[in-house]
Design an enzyme around this catalytic site. Structure first.
Site, PDB file in Angstrom:
ATOM      1  N   SER A 238       0.836  -1.195   0.000  1.00 56.98           N
ATOM      2  CA  SER A 238       0.000   0.000   0.000  1.00 56.98           C
ATOM      3  C   SER A 238       0.868   1.241   0.000  1.00 56.98           C
ATOM      4  O   SER A 238       2.011   1.216   0.474  1.00 56.98           O
ATOM      5  CB  SER A 238      -0.890   0.031   1.251  1.00 56.98           C
ATOM      6  OG  SER A 238      -0.134   0.394   2.400  1.00 56.98           O
ATOM      7  N   ASP A 239       0.352   2.349  -0.530  1.00 53.03           N
ATOM      8  CA  ASP A 239       1.018   3.619  -0.279  1.00 53.03           C
ATOM      9  C   ASP A 239       0.855   3.920   1.214  1.00 53.03           C
ATOM     10  O   ASP A 239       0.042   3.300   1.913  1.00 53.03           O
ATOM     11  CB  ASP A 239       0.432   4.738  -1.141  1.00 53.03           C
ATOM     12  CG  ASP A 239       1.454   5.829  -1.443  1.00 53.03           C
ATOM     13  OD1 ASP A 239       2.416   5.972  -0.661  1.00 53.03           O
ATOM     14  OD2 ASP A 239       1.293   6.547  -2.444  1.00 53.03           O
ATOM     15  N   CYS A 240       1.630   4.867   1.694  1.00 50.08           N
ATOM     16  CA  CYS A 240       1.783   4.999   3.145  1.00 50.08           C
ATOM     17  C   CYS A 240       0.565   5.618   3.823  1.00 50.08           C
ATOM     18  O   CYS A 240       0.179   6.742   3.506  1.00 50.08           O
ATOM     19  CB  CYS A 240       3.066   5.761   3.447  1.00 50.08           C
ATOM     20  SG  CYS A 240       4.485   4.819   2.837  1.00 50.08           S
ATOM     21  N   ALA A 242      -2.362   4.646   3.320  1.00 50.68           N
ATOM     22  CA  ALA A 242      -3.485   4.683   2.377  1.00 50.68           C
ATOM     23  C   ALA A 242      -4.652   3.829   2.848  1.00 50.68           C
ATOM     24  O   ALA A 242      -5.809   4.134   2.540  1.00 50.68           O
ATOM     25  CB  ALA A 242      -3.023   4.214   0.994  1.00 50.68           C
TER      26      ALA A 242
END
Length: 699
Positions: A238-240, A242
């Site tokens: 995942s993006d941080c 997110a």
């Protein structure tokens, strides 16, 4: 070891873990499991243009500058150097038991999003607006970073999947709506290429939703496309933070536990953030199964085994002496040279040192380190600004005057001073100079990532295409002196150059040229090297011709779909010589084709050039509006030299995409163009030459 063996070893190791231990390994800051000799590992590292955020490393031009090189072979070398320095740092940090963030071997790079709107603050992290160029450079970068040995040198990551390019301010709640045609035609091809061709080890999901589904919890994107159609075998991250957006901003779940379950069920293996702290509770309540937790853990440990982190590898012997070594700095310098784009030259360039007594170097970016490096950068042991590069080049032979001229974006440079407190100094410097080098633009505080800068312009995005007012006043003040001016633009995106085009003699687009990029800039200015970069983005006349920033339709966007004339077109860039494609022919080869072109340097200067092939279907109603880049090759030409180059055109160039997102062959008649630019009217106007046009009927 190969993936099959690594997965077998990973499954064996994970089978010895408790459920709690397995769940703990799905966090980016995975804790140690001492009883199994599993050390702490932090998955988060960055390498867009050099090892970032963990001390000293070789600094390359920001990604958009590397895009301007149109040189996949160079990017592969750059990525190999970054992997080597990453290994050197990992080996020595680990020897000191330092397993902190930014010190691992899993690099969350490259960014292969499409730079579809010039307002987007993170566009300079990408390779530009074209899916084909982005695919070729992205594949090369991943191949260089991961290497071709049995053990991966470093792990690359394709981000941000998918349909992600602003606005930054609302990315945590935004739903990017894209047609199936635009998805297949524009937003997904680079990701597909990195998975299928380069076997990228990881893919990072974006913050936004795409067509209603959060990207880090999208079964369509992760299960159907990525693992289904494309056969992705690596891990998904995942993006941080997110995943917490699912319940806090997207409102598609109600609790952190539900968000964690949604992401894991969709196939997100690794959480950058802390929402997977709720995975155990989600499992206890039947929202996820232990088998799913186990599978994600196995995927993650497969990567660690492929990196040789348990059995060792030949890369363990790479020492700290490889960080910022001579060879790496030379490659960074070469990359800086290839990235610089000459947009205008009335004959003022190259400058002749022996004809100058004084040079005025003016502008807020003239002596700025920040304007060299872009964002997601490491630390350089030496910085060479544009001012310093010029001073070093001319030495004692030419007097160099300097003024910053104005603040980067504020009204004054000194708190107690009047507004525009450096304008008169800039004029004085110009009046006392034979020629002025005017250095304007942006830096990471004016275009960048939401939450990652002190930016006041809409969380990292730009509101318009204009330079800050302080710099516009500076340009007017310098122009009023009547002195010859070369403008050096340091920015990662499209900036309105209409005033510059009318009032100044030369324009160089430097991008964020790298920590020591002032040396390269000086060598270009004084003709040691001919400029050879090409624009990987369109410079528009205005924003009025573009859809709203939040509209993800590609209609009217980028060179492939625009209907008007560009200020400076995609693929454009001048040199100091006179090069032409004098003849070209095309032959079908299988389902693709090969273009053979003769490139002639009739000038007196040795130079690189980028031969470009564009293809347009003339049969299908589904064809992209304008001819699109389908092949390119960088060549070096000595004065008077002519070379024949072969440019393979992949069969994909002869397909179209219908409204349902289906890619297929529709018709057999195609126009092809081989030249040093696009075949559009504006490129012909700027270069004074037309690409060679060819017809191909596919059998």
């Amino acid at each position: 070891m190969n993936r099959e063996e690594a997965r077998k070893r990973a499954a064996e190791l994970v089978s010895k873990m408790t459920l709690e231990e397995k769940a703990s390994q799905l966090r980016y800051d995975a804790p140690a499991i001492p009883r199994l000799d599993v050390p702490t590992y932090n998955w988060w590292n960055e390498a867009l243009h050099g090892v970032a955020r963990a001390g000293v490393a070789t600094s390359f031009p920001q990604a958009i500058g590397m895009g301007a090189t149109f040189d996949p072979e160079l990017l592969k070398e750059v990525a190999d150097v970054i992997a080597e320095e990453g290994r050197a740092k990992y080996n020595t940090y680990a020897a000191h038991d330092d397993r902190d963030i930014y010190k691992g071997l899993t690099f969350w790079s490259p960014n292969v999003n499409i730079f579809r709107d010039p307002r987007w603050g993170r566009g300079h992290e990408t390779y530009g607006e074209d899916p084909y160029l982005t695919s070729r450079l992205g594949v090369a970068y991943v191949e260089g970073l991961q290497g071709s040995e049995e053990t991966m040198k470093a792990a690359a990551c394709a981000k941000h999947y998918a349909v992600h390019s602003g606005p930054e301010a609302i990315r945590h709640e935004f739903n990017a709506e894209a047609t199936q045609k635009d998805m297949e035609e524009t937003y997904l091809p680079a990701f597909e290429a990195l998975v299928k061709e380069a076997e990228v080890e990881s893919v990072m999901g974006a913050y936004n939703r795409t067509n209603g589904e959060p990207c880090c919890g999208s079964k369509t994107l992760i299960q159907d496309n990525l693992r289904g159609k494309w056969g992705f075998k690596g891990h998904f991250v995942s993006d941080c933070w997110a995943i917490k957006d699912f319940h806090e901003h997207h409102m598609v779940t109600s609790t952190a536990k539900e968000s964690a379950a949604m992401a894991l069920n969709a196939g997100c293996d690794l959480n950058c953030g802390n929402t997977y702290l709720h995975i155990l509770n989600a499992c206890k309540q039947g929202l996820v199964t232990e088998e799913q937790i186990t599978e994600s853990a196995v995927r993650l440990f497969t990567t660690r085994f492929m990196l040789g982190l348990f059995d060792g590898s030949k890369f363990d012997s790479i020492g700290y002496d490889r960080v910022e070594c001579k060879e790496h700095l030379e490659l960074a310098h070469k990359t800086s040279l290839e990235s610089i784009v000459l947009l205008k030259n009335d004959g003022i360039l190259p400058l002749k040192k022996d004809e100058l007594k004084t040079i005025g170097v003016i502008g807020p970016n003239a002596n700025s380190r920040e304007a060299l490096i872009g964002n997601y950068h490491g630390t350089s042991s030496e910085y060479i600004t544009i001012l310093e590069g010029i001073q070093r080049y001319v030495g004692e032979d030419v007097r160099v005057f300097y003024s910053d001229g104005c603040a980067l974006s504020g009204a004054k440079t000194e708190t107690l001073a009047w507004e525009n407190d450096r304008l008169s100094e800039a004029q004085i410097v110009a009046e006392n100079s034979d020629v002025v080098i005017l250095c304007v633009g942006l830096d990471e505080t004016l275009e960048g990532e939401e939450g990652d800068t002190g930016n006041s312009y809409a969380s990292g995005d730009k509101l318009d295409l204009l330079l800050p007012e302080s710099q516009r006043k500076l340009m007017e003040a310098v122009a009023a002196t009547g002195k010859p001016v070369v403008l050096c633009l340091m920015a990662g995106s499209d900036i309105d150059m209409s005033y510059t085009e009318k009032h100044f003699n030369g324009i160089l687009q430097l991008w964020y040229v790298g920590a020591r990029g002032g040396k390269a800039a000086a060598e270009i200015l004084f003709g040691e090297v001919s400029p050879s970069g090409k624009l990987p983005i369109t410079f528009y006349e205005s924003l009025e011709e573009l859809p709203e920033f939040t509209d993800y339709s590609m209609e009217g966007r980028t060179y492939r779909y625009m209907k008007g004339k560009a200020q400076y077109p995609f693929g454009f860039g001048l040199t100091y010589s006179d090069v032409k494609v004098t003849e070209a022919s095309v032959v079908q080869e299988g389902k693709g084709a090969v273009v053979r072109a003769i490139v002639q340097n009739s000038g007196s200067v040795a130079t690189d050039e980028v031969v470009q092939v564009y293809v347009k279907s003339t049969d299908s109603k589904y064809a992209v509006l304008n001819p699109q880049l389908s092949g390119f090759k960088r060549v070096h030409l000595m004065p008077g030299e002519a070379v024949q180059v072969e440019l393979p055109v992949d069969e994909r160039a002869f397909t179209v995409v219908d409204d349902s997102g289906k890619r297929f062959v529709d018709g057999s008649h195609f126009e092809l163009y081989a030249g040093l630019s696009q075949p559009d009217e504006r490129s012909v106007e700027l270069t004074g030459m037309k690409p060679v046009q060819m017809q191909l009927v596919m059998e």
